[in-house]
Scaffold this active site. Structure first.
Site, PDB file in Angstrom:
ATOM      1  N   GLY A  39       0.827  -1.206   0.000  1.00 60.76           N
ATOM      2  CA  GLY A  39       0.000   0.000   0.000  1.00 60.76           C
ATOM      3  C   GLY A  39       0.849   1.239   0.000  1.00 60.76           C
ATOM      4  O   GLY A  39       2.083   1.161  -0.070  1.00 60.76           O
ATOM      5  N   GLU A  55      -0.403   0.991  -6.198  1.00 62.15           N
ATOM      6  CA  GLU A  55       0.544   0.590  -5.153  1.00 62.15           C
ATOM      7  C   GLU A  55       0.795  -0.916  -5.191  1.00 62.15           C
ATOM      8  O   GLU A  55       1.925  -1.366  -4.992  1.00 62.15           O
ATOM      9  CB  GLU A  55       0.032   1.010  -3.775  1.00 62.15           C
ATOM     10  N   GLU A  59       4.568  -2.290  -5.822  1.00 61.96           N
ATOM     11  CA  GLU A  59       5.282  -2.994  -4.753  1.00 61.96           C
ATOM     12  C   GLU A  59       5.382  -4.498  -4.966  1.00 61.96           C
ATOM     13  O   GLU A  59       6.279  -5.141  -4.396  1.00 61.96           O
ATOM     14  CB  GLU A  59       4.622  -2.708  -3.393  1.00 61.96           C
ATOM     15  N   PRO A  76      -6.552   7.729  15.995  1.00 63.04           N
ATOM     16  CA  PRO A  76      -5.417   8.631  16.204  1.00 63.04           C
ATOM     17  C   PRO A  76      -4.209   7.860  16.741  1.00 63.04           C
ATOM     18  O   PRO A  76      -4.355   6.991  17.597  1.00 63.04           O
ATOM     19  CB  PRO A  76      -5.945   9.627  17.233  1.00 63.04           C
ATOM     20  N   GLU A 106      11.053  -7.135   0.174  1.00 64.10           N
ATOM     21  CA  GLU A 106      10.700  -8.509  -0.176  1.00 64.10           C
ATOM     22  C   GLU A 106       9.197  -8.568  -0.292  1.00 64.10           C
ATOM     23  O   GLU A 106       8.496  -7.743   0.270  1.00 64.10           O
ATOM     24  CB  GLU A 106      11.068  -9.503   0.945  1.00 64.10           C
ATOM     25  N   GLU A 108       6.044 -11.733  -0.256  1.00 69.08           N
ATOM     26  CA  GLU A 108       5.701 -13.152  -0.278  1.00 69.08           C
ATOM     27  C   GLU A 108       4.311 -13.380   0.304  1.00 69.08           C
ATOM     28  O   GLU A 108       3.803 -12.583   1.081  1.00 69.08           O
ATOM     29  CB  GLU A 108       6.727 -13.987   0.488  1.00 69.08           C
TER      30      GLU A 108
END
Lengths: 135, 135
Positions: A39, A55, A59, A76, A106, A108
């Protein structure tokens, strides 16, 4: 009148066909070296759904198919960088091997995610995604 | 690294026992004088759920009971003030007469909401809330 604004992030929960959860190992602080959901920050010119797809691709190399909203996480203090609201999606993808990229050192699929102290409130997000899936 | 941040708002969809939708008439621009869902900006020290309860109370005098997440609305351009992401909740309340307060010039339950051009993308939010309710 001006208001203080939060950062807004998206997080993706992806299961494989063995019900393992896709995790990345974070390259940068906060929680550098820890596992987290893929994310990142939403950009101004995109929807939160588009941000989740982008994202995930950046990634992990995986292309999102369907997105379902899991929840909005806004307690918060949930992010040590400051006020940050995250929108989490349950994401299906085509079966493919993920490849670490961008902020992920990494990547996985892990079956033992519940034994891992994930970054932020990501353990809670995975649990909520499992409920949404009816699992 | 700094990122541009969005404003984040909450919107509340409240139905009465005749399936009418609670609407406020906006006191301030944008869309001043038009009908909209009760809602407003999230504060840093509260969750989005707390913000929804607070805004509903401030604008209509009603106390929220249960909240269910309807969706996250983030299409670029949806708010003329700039980048604004809204979190919408389907909210149940105790039966009580709403009273206009704060940024609401008037407040009333309307059965003809679908014939009204609501502010922002609030027509879409009401339709999504009806789907969530299974209505």
């Amino acid at each position: 009148m001006t208001y203080e604004k939060p950062s807004v992030t998206v997080d993706c929960v992806v299961f494989d066909d063995r019900d393992r959860v896709l995790l990345i190992r974070r390259r940068h602080p906060p929680f550098a070296g820890q596992f987290a959901l893929p994310g990142g920050f939403v950009d101004p010119a995109e929807t939160t759904e588009a941000a989740a797809r982008r994202e995930l691709r950046e990634e992990t190399g995986l292309e999102a198919r369907d997105l379902r909203l899991v929840g909005v996480y806004s307690k918060p203090g949930r992010d040590p960088r400051g006020w940050t609201i995250s929108i989490a999606y349950l994401v299906t993808t085509d079966a493919a091997a993920p490849k670490a990229g961008d902020d992920a050192a990494e990547v996985e699929f892990r079956s033992d995610w519940h034994e891992i102290d994930l970054a932020f409130d990501h353990n809670e997000i995975v649990r909520d995604a499992i409920k949404l899936r009816g699992g």
